[in-house]
Design an enzyme around this catalytic site. Structure first.
Site, PDB file in Angstrom:
ATOM      1  N   GLU A 125       1.016  -1.060  -0.040  1.00  0.00           N
ATOM      2  CA  GLU A 125       0.079   0.005   0.046  1.00  0.00           C
ATOM      3  C   GLU A 125       0.885   1.298   0.029  1.00  0.00           C
ATOM      4  O   GLU A 125       0.334   2.425   0.383  1.00  0.00           O
ATOM      5  CB  GLU A 125      -1.101  -0.086   1.171  1.00  0.00           C
ATOM      6  CG  GLU A 125      -1.901  -1.110   1.253  1.00  0.00           C
ATOM      7  CD  GLU A 125      -2.710  -1.231  -0.281  1.00  0.00           C
ATOM      8  OE1 GLU A 125      -3.184  -0.236  -0.580  1.00  0.00           O
ATOM      9  OE2 GLU A 125      -2.931  -2.171  -0.648  1.00  0.00           O
ATOM     10  N   ASP A 215      -1.332  -2.006  -9.204  1.00  0.00           N
ATOM     11  CA  ASP A 215      -2.221  -3.230  -9.180  1.00  0.00           C
ATOM     12  C   ASP A 215      -2.448  -3.804 -10.451  1.00  0.00           C
ATOM     13  O   ASP A 215      -3.067  -3.026 -11.448  1.00  0.00           O
ATOM     14  CB  ASP A 215      -3.332  -3.131  -8.245  1.00  0.00           C
ATOM     15  CG  ASP A 215      -3.174  -2.722  -6.875  1.00  0.00           C
ATOM     16  OD1 ASP A 215      -2.214  -2.842  -6.450  1.00  0.00           O
ATOM     17  OD2 ASP A 215      -4.012  -1.975  -6.565  1.00  0.00           O
TER      18      ASP A 215
END
Length: 665
Positions: A125, A215
């Site tokens: 993250e 991602d």
């Protein structure tokens, strides 16, 4: 002709520990497999990839041929694999010893598989705290990727971020590549020709490198992306456009790092990507922050001022959500117990690492705190770990401490089969009810919170304008019918055994000294007119109330029970005669009962509730409303059982027993 721009493209693949196998399989078929197959056909297109260790194990076991494509690309120098914590923890949220351990597990795994240890690591993250540097350096990692936003917060400009930088913590060095947000928002949503043109314009402007790492799920799993990226040929068009351009060259991060020197030293503030800084704020702060950003944008000052309007940090999730904080502090406590052993068993270390997977400790567009099956997986590993530790090193039957640092002590009552944790916060209720045999915490519910995105539910579904497709960040869509009552926040936690008197919540209980033997697993709470005692023995939790001078008053206790079947067909209520009364997802009203069984086929266990006095019982599903990349959805968190008694006498005693057993011995 300008010198070619180097495109450093990286993709990150992850699935949470405990995710449904069918979800992972769908992700593979719609994203991982076609992405690898496509890129394997272009050996000259170099890029980087990171697969979290848990997901990599799953894919290698079930799809070895597809994963061999990735290994082959590594061996021929086309792909550089990045490391990370094996189960994708937020490194800043776990102890140093576990950071190093998690990093080395995946490093060793990749080296054994491909013959190459990673030089770079994906930072989960992109949560940056300088404290993670020593562990990364100690595990052989030379560089990580973070957002360009991290650098903007130091005063750097976009023009300065033409390469990588170096930082240090206590003399340990780590190099940092700034990921371009402009590229993150273009790939794969803008047409391929526009992406190539954008990169060529950077080259013409004299920029030497364009950095992308994000991602991989954007390439097939996000709404509309499978059709766009593969069926309509976006990925092939982008690759071929890049390879055909004389102004763009591809490389791995390792190659670029070896050929270029650092741009200098930098010290980044504690932060993550800019969206995360909004998600981590509670209401009303989140709305104030969003309004400030919108006002700056409307004034044409958005990009200039955004680095100085930072919002919150990732750790705010632990202070914002009590459930995440309890899970986190339980993990830390068990990590310390494990580390204190002379030789920690590998199977217990593996359970700890699985319990450190990041997904359930936070919530945003992607965080999984709201998903009960993901929380259940982490709790299962914690319960398994604790049972293993207890077998090696026994604990007292009763312990008192403030583990979660909230100013309210907790009382741990446990047997070899069951543990109840009671919080001395005025509610006299349990915040944990864990069965060691079933590896499940039945008090793992989630209260309704006021989330800033709830204000968007009434908006008209978004329509994307122009070429390309919409990003999940821009989508407004409701998967379920949601009304105003569904988003009213809870005033109290969804704890187990919350009491009410005449429908008023009792919040003035306080812990009292137990009258039983010191080695008994019991605890007592008192308030005016009521004494309440919990006791754990084997598989049974017993709650005793003693009422004084409350005759004629209506007493209610609320039992919030996390049942893995949720509103599925394998969860059901059974009456005393064995009759099925309904499922956990259905409301149920019984006029007078003293016995009810909750049977859960997914868990493979049952709870039997037996009261000494029959009374009216209401059962209903507790649901929350959250947002995911697919839109707004209602999720069942627990079954709420409300048992109502009318106190018959001036002095009256009531007992409720809860027994947890497997469906099959």
């Amino acid at each position: 002709m300008p010198h070619p721009l180097t495109l450093l493209l990286g993709v990150h693949a992850h699935q949470p520990v405990g995710n449904f196998p069918e979800v992972i399989e769908d992700a593979h078929q719609r994203c991982y497999k076609p992405f690898l197959e496509t890129l394997h056909g272009y050996p000259e297109f170099r890029f980087a990839a990171h697969f979290s260790g848990w997901l990599l194990d799953w894919l290698r076991e079930r799809h070895p041929e597809d994963m061999e494509l990735l290994a082959d690309m590594v061996r021929r120098g086309q792909v550089e694999l990045f490391g990370s914590g094996d189960t994708e923890p937020v490194l800043a949220a776990i102890p140093y010893r576990d950071r190093v351990g998690q990093l080395n597990v995946l490093n060793d795994k990749l080296a054994a598989w491909t013959g190459r240890r990673p030089q770079g690591a994906w930072l989960t993250e992109r949560v940056w705290e300088s404290s993670v540097v020593p562990a990364l350096a100690a595990s052989g990692i030379d560089y990580v990727t973070v957002d360009d936003y991290h650098f903007f917060c130091t005063g750097k400009t976009a023009a300065e971020l033409d390469g990588y930088f170096s930082t240090e913590e206590s003399g340990a060095r780590l190099d940092l590549f700034p990921i371009s947000e402009a590229l993150r928002y273009r790939l794969p949503f803008s047409p391929a020709t526009e992406v190539v043109t954008y990169l060529e314009e950077l080259a013409k402007a004299g920029q030497s490198v364009a950095i992308y790492f994000d991602d991989i799920e954007k390439f097939g799993i996000w709404p509309e992306t499978y059709d766009w990226v593969y069926r309509r040929g976006w990925l092939r068009a982008m690759i071929e456009g890049v390879l055909a351009s004389p102004l763009i060259a591809t490389a791995t991060y390792a190659d670029f790092h070896a050929r270029h020197a650092t741009r200098g030293v930098v010290y980044l503030p504690t932060t993550s990507y800019s969206e995360m800084n909004e998600w981590t704020l509670p209401m009303p702060a989140a709305n104030i922050y969003a309004k400030l950003l919108a006002e700056a944008q409307a004034a044409g000052q958005g990009e200039r001022l955004r680095p100085f309007l930072r919002g919150g940090i990732w750790r705010n999730f632990l202070s914002r959500y009590g459930e995440a904080n309890w899970l986190h502090k339980r993990m830390l406590g068990l990590s310390a117990r494990l580390a204190a052993l002379p030789a920690p068993p590998p199977e217990l270390t593996a359970a700890l690492y699985r319990a450190q997977a990041n997904d359930v400790y936070w919530h945003g567009l992607f965080g999984g705190l709201y998903l009960p099956h993901l929380r259940r997986a982490v709790w299962a590993n914690l319960v398994e770990l604790e049972a293993g530790l207890d077998a090696l090193q026994a604990r007292p039957a009763t312990q008192a401490l403030d583990l979660d640092l909230d100013g309210h002590g907790e009382i741990f009552l446990h047997s070899p089969a069951l543990q109840a944790v009671l919080r001395d916060d005025g509610l006299g209720a349990a915040c944990e009810l864990s069965s060691y045999r079933l590896r499940h915490n039945f008090a793992d519910s989630l209260r309704r919170y006021h989330e800033h995105y709830h204000d968007r539910i009434s908006q008209t579904p978004s329509q994307h304008q122009g070429d390309g497709i919409a990003s999940a960040h821009d989508i407004v869509r409701c998967k379920d019918l949601i009304n105003a009552a569904d988003i009213v926040p809870d005033a109290l936690p969804r704890a187990f055994c919350l009491d009410r008197l005449d429908d008023r919540a009792l919040t003035d209980y306080c812990a009292a000294a137990s009258t039983d033997a010191a080695d008994a697993a019991d605890a007592r709470f008192v308030r005016p007119g009521i004494s309440k005692r919990y006791a754990v023995d084997g598989d049974t939790l017993t709650i005793d109330w003693e009422f004084t001078n409350l005759a004629g008053r209506r007493f209610t206790t609320a039992l919030n029970l996390a049942m893995p079947s949720c509103d599925g067909f394998l969860g059901r209520y059974l009456l005393a005669d064995g009759q099925i009364a309904g499922g956990f997802g259905q409301p149920l009203g019984l006029n007078k009962t003293a016995l009810l069984t909750l049977e859960d086929g997914i868990l493979g266990g049952r709870i039997t509730l037996l009261a000494t006095a029959a009374a009216a019982l209401e059962c209903r599903p507790h649901q929350t409303v959250s947002q995911s990349e697919a839109g707004f959805e209602k999720i069942m968190q627990s079954a709420e059982l409300l048992w109502h008694w009318i106190i018959p006498d001036a002095t009256w005693r009531l007992r409720l027993q809860l027994t947890i057993t497997p469906l099959r011995s």
